[in-house]
Design an enzyme around this catalytic site. Structure first.
Site, PDB file in Angstrom:
ATOM      1  N   ASP A  89       1.914   7.623  -3.098  1.00  0.00           N
ATOM      2  CA  ASP A  89       0.545   7.276  -2.706  1.00  0.00           C
ATOM      3  C   ASP A  89      -0.379   7.307  -3.916  1.00  0.00           C
ATOM      4  O   ASP A  89       0.082   7.426  -5.052  1.00  0.00           O
ATOM      5  CB  ASP A  89       0.054   8.212  -1.587  1.00  0.00           C
ATOM      6  CG  ASP A  89       0.254   9.660  -1.979  1.00  0.00           C
ATOM      7  OD1 ASP A  89      -0.079  10.006  -3.130  1.00  0.00           O
ATOM      8  OD2 ASP A  89       0.764  10.456  -1.161  1.00  0.00           O
ATOM      9  N   LYS A 149      -3.672   5.066   0.415  1.00  0.00           N
ATOM     10  CA  LYS A 149      -4.888   4.313   0.740  1.00  0.00           C
ATOM     11  C   LYS A 149      -5.141   3.240  -0.306  1.00  0.00           C
ATOM     12  O   LYS A 149      -5.022   3.470  -1.494  1.00  0.00           O
ATOM     13  CB  LYS A 149      -6.093   5.260   0.714  1.00  0.00           C
ATOM     14  CG  LYS A 149      -6.196   6.123   1.923  1.00  0.00           C
ATOM     15  CD  LYS A 149      -7.580   6.746   1.969  1.00  0.00           C
ATOM     16  CE  LYS A 149      -7.642   7.798   3.042  1.00  0.00           C
ATOM     17  NZ  LYS A 149      -7.467   9.151   2.579  1.00  0.00           N
ATOM     18  N   MET A 168      -9.672  18.553  -1.072  1.00  0.00           N
ATOM     19  CA  MET A 168     -10.360  17.535  -0.272  1.00  0.00           C
ATOM     20  C   MET A 168     -11.760  18.014   0.128  1.00  0.00           C
ATOM     21  O   MET A 168     -12.201  17.806   1.258  1.00  0.00           O
ATOM     22  CB  MET A 168      -9.534  17.181   0.975  1.00  0.00           C
ATOM     23  CG  MET A 168      -8.240  16.489   0.614  1.00  0.00           C
ATOM     24  SD  MET A 168      -7.068  16.393   1.972  1.00  0.00           S
ATOM     25  CE  MET A 168      -6.280  17.993   1.907  1.00  0.00           C
TER      26      MET A 168
HETATM   27  C1  LIG Z   1      -3.820  15.510   0.216  1.00  0.00           C
HETATM   28  S1  LIG Z   1      -4.241  16.770  -0.909  1.00  0.00           S
HETATM   29  C2  LIG Z   1      -2.716  17.002  -1.722  1.00  0.00           C
HETATM   30  C3  LIG Z   1      -2.597  18.274  -2.452  1.00  0.00           C
HETATM   31  C4  LIG Z   1      -1.290  18.413  -3.180  1.00  0.00           C
HETATM   32  N1  LIG Z   1      -0.174  18.497  -2.277  1.00  0.00           N
HETATM   33  C5  LIG Z   1      -1.253  19.608  -4.125  1.00  0.00           C
HETATM   34  O1  LIG Z   1      -0.456  20.526  -3.954  1.00  0.00           O
HETATM   35  O2  LIG Z   1      -2.049  19.577  -5.087  1.00  0.00           O
HETATM   36  C6  LIG Z   1      -5.218  15.915  -2.044  1.00  0.00           C
HETATM   37  C7  LIG Z   1      -6.277  16.772  -2.684  1.00  0.00           C
HETATM   38  O3  LIG Z   1      -5.703  17.574  -3.687  1.00  0.00           O
HETATM   39  C8  LIG Z   1      -6.650  17.754  -4.729  1.00  0.00           C
HETATM   40  N2  LIG Z   1      -6.071  17.215  -5.955  1.00  0.00           N
HETATM   41  C9  LIG Z   1      -4.851  16.723  -6.127  1.00  0.00           C
HETATM   42  N3  LIG Z   1      -4.654  16.354  -7.400  1.00  0.00           N
HETATM   43  C10 LIG Z   1      -5.795  16.628  -8.054  1.00  0.00           C
HETATM   44  C11 LIG Z   1      -6.228  16.478  -9.401  1.00  0.00           C
HETATM   45  N4  LIG Z   1      -5.435  15.968 -10.333  1.00  0.00           N
HETATM   46  N5  LIG Z   1      -7.480  16.875  -9.715  1.00  0.00           N
HETATM   47  C12 LIG Z   1      -8.282  17.390  -8.795  1.00  0.00           C
HETATM   48  N6  LIG Z   1      -7.933  17.560  -7.513  1.00  0.00           N
HETATM   49  C13 LIG Z   1      -6.705  17.184  -7.148  1.00  0.00           C
HETATM   50  C14 LIG Z   1      -7.903  17.020  -4.343  1.00  0.00           C
HETATM   51  O4  LIG Z   1      -8.735  17.937  -3.693  1.00  0.00           O
HETATM   52  C15 LIG Z   1      -7.357  15.993  -3.382  1.00  0.00           C
HETATM   53  O5  LIG Z   1      -8.356  15.551  -2.492  1.00  0.00           O
END
Ligand SMILES: C[S@@+](CC[C@H](N)C(=O)[O-])C[C@H]1O[C@@H](n2cnc3c(N)ncnc32)[C@H](O)[C@@H]1O
Length: 461
Positions: free
Chosen positions: A253, A275, A389
């Protein structure tokens, strides 16, 4: 000319004539390089160094002349597949390069990429396995350093293993005519004790292992839920990388940047399930169904997920659906956004002075748009809140935490595109953070960290 202009290809030399201009150490290096590939070598040199002299006496090359006169070059060049201008005189090398280019013959002016039509990479030689490392002429010292590091990782018997595999190709093709089945049998062999046996020269044991791999093979698919970390490819685990390089298809994704996708096996089928501007992500049930369909068709399907698959990634649901369908599942953890972003922003998540608890929570709103969170528990001192998120509801989050007892000047930060080359960190307080994020047009993915640990932020780099 730019550093990206050189494409690594391998030049066949066993049926070729090669011209080397120069007789000293530089020329000896190039002569050594081409000598073992079966080429007929011609040398133009005023004088020969000790090594070149010995090779000349042994008849390893023919001395074609002493100086690079136009007449001699014009006579020789049309027959040559390639030329090395390998004297220690740049002007002479450039003259040779000009003549060679005029004759449309490949030329390498040593240590001088500009007039060259090819350059030689640093080579790791475990023939038939050869590894070439190039920096496009930008940093040969770096290439040599990398070569040393890679050399150290490669078993000495690699060439032996490759020769064993080459020898068995007709045999295995006969038994497994189907390409995917054959590739899997080879992978099973390479990952198992058979490869170790071939590396050690124990061909009988290697053959027995290969026979087991061929007969034990069946088209049973698997699903691999793999955490890809927060975006920086350096944060992939070795297990993730190995599975990425062995999968038949990958579902990914928008959290997976191209730099990570590039490390997936090139001929794996890529399926985007995230998305896009015009549409929402594929519903979870459809993603599950696609994973099951592919695994049941015998594929090793990789579900590559941002961060860790079991942290706000719906990996749990995917695992349950797959297991319920009878599919074998492997889960590989990844560095979650909290640890990746915290580390690269220099914000510790716990600290003996101020944070004994660290809570990961999601700011994803319910269908009615409200945040169903346990505010009294969250609005406590002595802990860090890491909110995934949380960008959209940031103003509400900060307001509710203040309402439930945290002071307005309580430290808070947003980390935007954490660990990626364009990472931005915005530090403020519960009172200021939402406005700051709006003002600076912070966009997703973004992670919120709230707590006194933000004050301990260090200038890491
Ligand atoms: C659906 S969640 C997935 C989280 C993921 N499984 C993890 O362990 O990081 C997505 C959210 O993770 C956070 N996120 C993931 N990668 C990020 C990054 N490189 N920088 C900042 N926030 C991040 C954000 O808050 C984003 O909206």
């Amino acid at each position: 000319m730019n550093d990206d202009a050189f494409l690594p290809v391998a030049l066949r030399l066993d049926d070729a004539e090669i011209l080397i201009v120069g007789g000293g150490g530089i020329a000896a290096n190039k002569t050594r390089l081409v000598m073992s590939r079966g080429a007929t070598i011609h040398v133009i040199a005023r004088a020969l160094g000790p090594e070149m002299r010995r090779w000349h006496e042994e008849g390893r090359f023919r001395l074609a002349g002493e100086s690079v006169g136009a007449a001699l070059l014009d006579a020789l060049l049309p027959r040559m597949r390639a030329v090395f201008a390998a004297t220690d005189d740049e002007a002479v090398n450039r003259l040779v390069a000009d003549r060679a280019r005029a004759h449309n013959v490949l030329v390498c002016a040593v240590d001088d990429p500009e007039p060259s039509s090819f350059i030689t990479p640093a080579i790791i030689d475990r023939r038939p396995v050869q590894i070439a490392i190039m920096t496009g002429g930008a940093a040969p010292v770096l290439a040599r350093r990398l070569r040393l590091q890679i050399e150290a990782l490669l078993p000495e018997g690699l060439g032996r293993l490759a020769r064993f595999m080459r020898g068995r190709r007709p045999w295995i093709r006969e038994r497994l005519p189907e390409v995917t089945a054959r590739r899997r049998a080879w992978e099973m062999f390479v990952d198992g004790p058979g490869a170790e046996a071939a590396l050690a020269g124990r061909d009988d044991a290697a053959q027995a292992a290969l026979e087991r791999a061929v007969s034990g093979h069946s088209r049973v698919g698997e699903a691999w839920l793999v955490g890809a970390g927060p975006g920086d490819p350096d944060m992939l685990t070795l297990a993730a990388l190995r599975l990425m390089q062995n999968c038949d298809s990958v579902l990914y994704d928008q959290l997976i940047p191209e730099a990570i996708l590039e490390r997936v096996r090139r001929d794996a089928v890529r399926v985007f399930v995230g998305k896009q501007k015009s549409r929402h992500s594929l519903p979870q049930a459809e993603i599950n169904a696609e994973l099951i369909r592919r695994a049941q068709a015998g594929e090793r399907v990789l579900r590559l997920k941002g961060g860790d698959p079991f942290i706000f990634g719906r990996g749990g649901e995917e695992m349950e659906a797959l297991l319920a369908a009878g599919v074998r599942v492997r889960v590989i953890p990844g560095i979650t956004a909290a640890s990746g972003c915290g580390a690269l922003a220099g914000i510790p998540l716990t600290h003996r002075d101020c944070a004994q608890i660290c809570v990961f929570l999601t700011g994803h709103a319910r269908a009615d748009g409200t945040l169903a969170l346990d505010w009294p528990t969250l609005a406590r001192r002595g802990q860090t809140l890491v909110i995934y998120m949380g960008l959209t509801p940031l103003a509400e989050l900060c307001a509710r935490l203040t309402e439930h007892g945290l002071p307005p000047d309580w430290p808070a930060a947003v980390i935007e595109r954490g660990t990626r080359p364009d990472q931005r960190v915005h530090a403020g307080t519960l009172a200021t953070l939402a406005a700051l994020a709006r003002e600076r047009a912070v966009s997703s993915p973004a992670l919120i960290i709230i707590g006194e640990v933000v004050r301990h932020r260090g200038a890491v780099g």
